[in-house]
Write a protein that holds these residues in place. Structure first.
Motif, PDB file in Angstrom:
ATOM      1  N   ARG A   1      -1.536   4.057  -6.865  1.00  0.00           N
ATOM      2  CA  ARG A   1      -1.648   2.602  -7.099  1.00  0.00           C
ATOM      3  C   ARG A   1      -1.019   1.859  -7.977  1.00  0.00           C
TER       4      ARG A   1
ATOM      5  N   LYS B   1      -1.940  -7.635  -9.048  1.00  0.00           N
ATOM      6  CA  LYS B   1      -1.784  -7.471  -7.829  1.00  0.00           C
ATOM      7  C   LYS B   1      -1.801  -6.001  -7.812  1.00  0.00           C
TER       8      LYS B   1
ATOM      9  N   TYR C   1      -1.642  -2.380  -4.994  1.00  0.00           N
ATOM     10  CA  TYR C   1      -1.357  -1.834  -3.726  1.00  0.00           C
ATOM     11  C   TYR C   1      -1.119  -0.384  -3.741  1.00  0.00           C
TER      12      TYR C   1
ATOM     13  N   GLU D   1      -6.138  -4.076   3.862  1.00  0.00           N
ATOM     14  CA  GLU D   1      -6.209  -4.929   2.757  1.00  0.00           C
ATOM     15  C   GLU D   1      -7.280  -4.730   1.968  1.00  0.00           C
TER      16      GLU D   1
ATOM     17  N   ASN E   1      -5.989  -1.944  -0.232  1.00  0.00           N
ATOM     18  CA  ASN E   1      -4.747  -2.313  -1.225  1.00  0.00           C
ATOM     19  C   ASN E   1      -5.236  -3.384  -2.446  1.00  0.00           C
ATOM     20  N   ASN E   2      -6.015  -4.225  -1.990  1.00  0.00           N
ATOM     21  CA  ASN E   2      -6.320  -5.486  -3.031  1.00  0.00           C
ATOM     22  C   ASN E   2      -7.849  -5.258  -3.416  1.00  0.00           C
TER      23      ASN E   2
END
Length: 349
Positions: A247, A282, A284, A296, A299-300
């Motif tokens: 990550r 941020k 990902y 998504e 990731n987020n």
């Protein structure tokens, strides 16, 4: 020409500071105003509680420094008195105010070329180039307790530092840009020690920081505010893929801190600490083995965090060395902690 040079020297160094015995002494000009007596001036330029008598050492020192004053009982408005005393006795706010008045008054008699030189001296900027190393451990809790160790193989940085009003209440603006290339990265799962990866490729990263510091606010303690972009990595386990994922956490930090300088002749030490909160996070995922794409939601994730920074800097002539310990903790959808050690060594030019 000689007179212009003399005035330039007075403005360029309006405050003299030097050691005498075990004390630092200050010297600065004071312009007499209407209906002011000698002792009323003393009560303004010295801190409250200092007793003033004609036989006091600090009073006698001022009288000796001003042989042009013939009658101390009757001072004329516009006369300039040189105040000379131990730094610990001086009212710094009054000193700064009077130095500013004297500077403006004397600048009116200078040529433009001399004023340009003064402005250049008061607003001094310089570049620094450095080599940096960083190493940190990241720990994520749940669904497995995963420890990650990261270290840079090569780090380079370029900084620009601007100091202005340097002789009075210095303000310092610093801009730093840096590039890091990572060496092998080790991932260790504490719940499953056999899950270990080595020689994982991590992309090189760019970062920057922008800070504004006001030096010598109170008893030499300064205040700083900063904005920094940094990238931190950690590992998490994917139960569906049955392997670890990388990550990437991109952060923009807002920091507020304190700094304290210590000077020993040609050596200068700066000790600082700051507390920061991320303005933007941020995140990902990257698959370390395959080329999986993630949703998504994966990731987020939502994170909020706080970090503490403790730094020490050593400056010798144009060389400097900085070491920092940074402790960051993120929480909300996940709990991730980072313990980081950074060092920089470089030269200014």
């Amino acid at each position: 020409m000689g007179r212009t040079l003399l005035i330039f020297m007075v403005i360029f160094t309006p405050i003299s500071a030097f050691s005498k015995g075990h004390f630092n002494y200050l010297e600065f000009p004071y312009v007499v105003k209407k209906k002011e007596s000698f002792f009323s001036i003393l009560s303004k330029v010295f801190i409250p509680g200092v007793k003033h008598t004609i036989k006091s050492n600090h009073v006698q020192n001022i009288i000796i420094r001003n042989p042009h004053i013939k009658n101390w009982k009757k001072l004329s408005p516009g006369q300039t008195i040189t105040i000379f005393a131990k730094e610990i006795l001086i009212n710094k706010k009054e000193m700064v105010k009077n130095v500013n008045i004297e500077r403006k008054r004397r600048k009116g008699h200078l040529e433009k070329s001399v004023l340009d030189k003064i402005e250049e001296a008061e607003n001094k900027g310089y570049f620094q180039i450095h080599y940096n190393r960083s190493a940190y451990d990241a720990t994520e809790v749940l669904p497995e307790n995963l420890d990650s160790s990261f270290e840079t193989l090569l780090g380079l940085g370029l900084e620009y530092i601007l100091s202005f009003n340097r002789d009075l209440s210095p303000l310092r603006l610093s801009l730093l840009a840096r590039w890091n290339y990572y060496k092998n990265v080790n991932f260790i799962s504490t719940t499953n020690p056999e899950r270990i990866y080595t020689e994982v490729d991590i992309p090189s990263t760019w970062g920057f920081s922008l800070s504004l510091a006001k030096e010598d606010m109170w008893n030499k303690i300064g205040l700083s505010m900063g904005l920094e972009k940094s990238i931190l990595y950690n590992v998490e386990f994917s139960s569906s893929l049955d392997r670890n994922l990388l990550r990437t956490n991109e952060n923009i930090w807002i920091d507020v801190g304190l700094e304290y300088p210590i000077t020993f002749q040609s050596l200068k030490f700066n000790i600082s600490t700051s507390l920061g909160r991320p303005m933007l996070i941020k995140t990902y995922l990257t698959d370390l083995i395959g080329n999986e794409e993630f949703s998504e939601a994966e990731n987020n994730i939502e994170l909020s965090g706080v970090r503490q920074n403790f730094s020490g800097e050593v400056i010798y002539k144009n060389y400097f060395f900085i070491v920092s310990y940074i402790n960051s903790k993120f929480s909300k959808d996940k709990t991730i902690t980072f313990k980081e050690v950074k060092s920089r060594i470089g030269i200014r030019f």
